[in-house]
Design an enzyme around this catalytic site. Structure first.
Site, PDB file in Angstrom:
ATOM      1  N   GLY A  45     -78.720  -0.443  14.541  1.00 46.34           N
ATOM      2  CA  GLY A  45     -77.718  -1.463  14.312  1.00 46.34           C
ATOM      3  C   GLY A  45     -78.229  -2.806  14.784  1.00 46.34           C
ATOM      4  N   GLN A  50     -77.746 -11.355  17.434  1.00 42.10           N
ATOM      5  CA  GLN A  50     -79.024 -10.892  17.960  1.00 42.10           C
ATOM      6  C   GLN A  50     -80.224 -11.523  17.257  1.00 42.10           C
ATOM      7  OE1 GLN A  50     -77.663  -6.577  17.806  1.00 42.10           O
ATOM      8  NE2 GLN A  50     -79.090  -6.599  19.546  1.00 42.10           N
ATOM      9  N   CYS A 107     -79.938  -1.251  23.351  1.00 38.69           N
ATOM     10  CA  CYS A 107     -79.677  -2.492  22.631  1.00 38.69           C
ATOM     11  C   CYS A 107     -81.004  -3.205  22.412  1.00 38.69           C
ATOM     12  CB  CYS A 107     -78.717  -3.362  23.446  1.00 38.69           C
ATOM     13  SG  CYS A 107     -78.279  -4.923  22.658  1.00 38.69           S
ATOM     14  N   LEU A 108     -81.234  -3.675  21.192  1.00 39.39           N
ATOM     15  CA  LEU A 108     -82.480  -4.373  20.908  1.00 39.39           C
ATOM     16  C   LEU A 108     -82.609  -5.662  21.714  1.00 39.39           C
ATOM     17  CD1 LEU A 108     -82.772  -3.868  17.038  1.00 39.39           C
ATOM     18  CD2 LEU A 108     -83.954  -2.628  18.863  1.00 39.39           C
ATOM     19  N   HIS A 149     -70.506  -0.886  19.259  1.00 41.32           N
ATOM     20  CA  HIS A 149     -71.522  -1.673  19.957  1.00 41.32           C
ATOM     21  C   HIS A 149     -71.812  -2.971  19.206  1.00 41.32           C
ATOM     22  CE1 HIS A 149     -75.249  -2.170  22.416  1.00 41.32           C
ATOM     23  NE2 HIS A 149     -75.591  -2.880  21.346  1.00 41.32           N
ATOM     24  N   GLU A 150     -72.039  -2.864  17.911  1.00 34.99           N
ATOM     25  CA  GLU A 150     -72.368  -4.059  17.132  1.00 34.99           C
ATOM     26  C   GLU A 150     -71.173  -5.008  17.039  1.00 34.99           C
ATOM     27  OE1 GLU A 150     -75.403  -4.622  16.757  1.00 34.99           O
ATOM     28  OE2 GLU A 150     -76.030  -2.570  17.172  1.00 34.99           O
ATOM     29  N   HIS A 153     -70.973  -7.310  19.942  1.00 31.74           N
ATOM     30  CA  HIS A 153     -71.831  -8.493  19.824  1.00 31.74           C
ATOM     31  C   HIS A 153     -71.127  -9.603  19.049  1.00 31.74           C
ATOM     32  CE1 HIS A 153     -75.673  -7.326  21.551  1.00 31.74           C
ATOM     33  NE2 HIS A 153     -75.673  -6.190  20.872  1.00 31.74           N
TER      34      HIS A 153
END
Length: 162
Positions: A45, A50, A107-108, A149-150, A153
């Site tokens: 994701g 991000q 998380c990236l 999660h996304e 953000h």
């Protein structure tokens, strides 16, 4: 084009994403670039914040994960998660529909950091897709966790940040 994934501490990760009202060529390019970036970083994701863009857009693809199952319902009927991927969510609204469970998340924007996060196991989602059409579905497992999660953000409240 592979974009830079911004890391923890970058102010845009705390910005509320603006709603997207029209699917423009620029939005379609952003979607394509976000998928390319997500795949290049081996993520499942990626939110627009991000990659430095404060809009309510996320891309998700859980097809490559076999050890953490996902579930999907369309119009109240079980559906094939893999056939629903890759997934674009624009201006998503997420409503809890299941019990809270702890599960691992990464998380990236926080490379190599993982934590157990408590989230609803099942959620109802309504969003616009890349064609500007409204989509509604219920999901569980890893897909529900990724959606939440996304979406965090997009709302400037990443669980790993808080």
């Amino acid at each position: 084009m592979i974009m830079e994934v911004v890391k923890f501490g970058t102010p845009i990760l705390r910005e509320m994403g603006e709603r997207i009202e029209t699917i423009t060529p620029a939005i379609k390019k952003l979607i394509a670039d976000m998928f390319e970036t997500m795949y290049a970083h081996k993520g499942i994701g990626l939110a627009a914040q991000q990659v430095g863009v404060a809009v309510q857009l996320t891309v998700i693809d859980v097809r490559g994960v076999t050890d953490r199952p996902s579930s999907l319902e369309l119009d109240g009927q079980p559906a094939d998660v893999n056939a629903f991927m890759p997934l674009v969510l624009i201006n998503p609204a997420v409503k809890p529909a299941g019990e809270l469970v702890a599960g691992p998340e990464g998380c990236l924007s926080f490379p190599e950091i993982f934590a157990d996060i408590i989230r609803p196991e099942i959620v109802d989602v309504q969003a616009m897709n890349e064609d500007g059409k409204t989509i509604k579905f219920r999901c569980g497992g890893l897909l529900a966790r990724a959606v939440q999660h996304e979406t965090d953000h997009l709302r400037a409240s990443c669980s790993l940040i808080a």
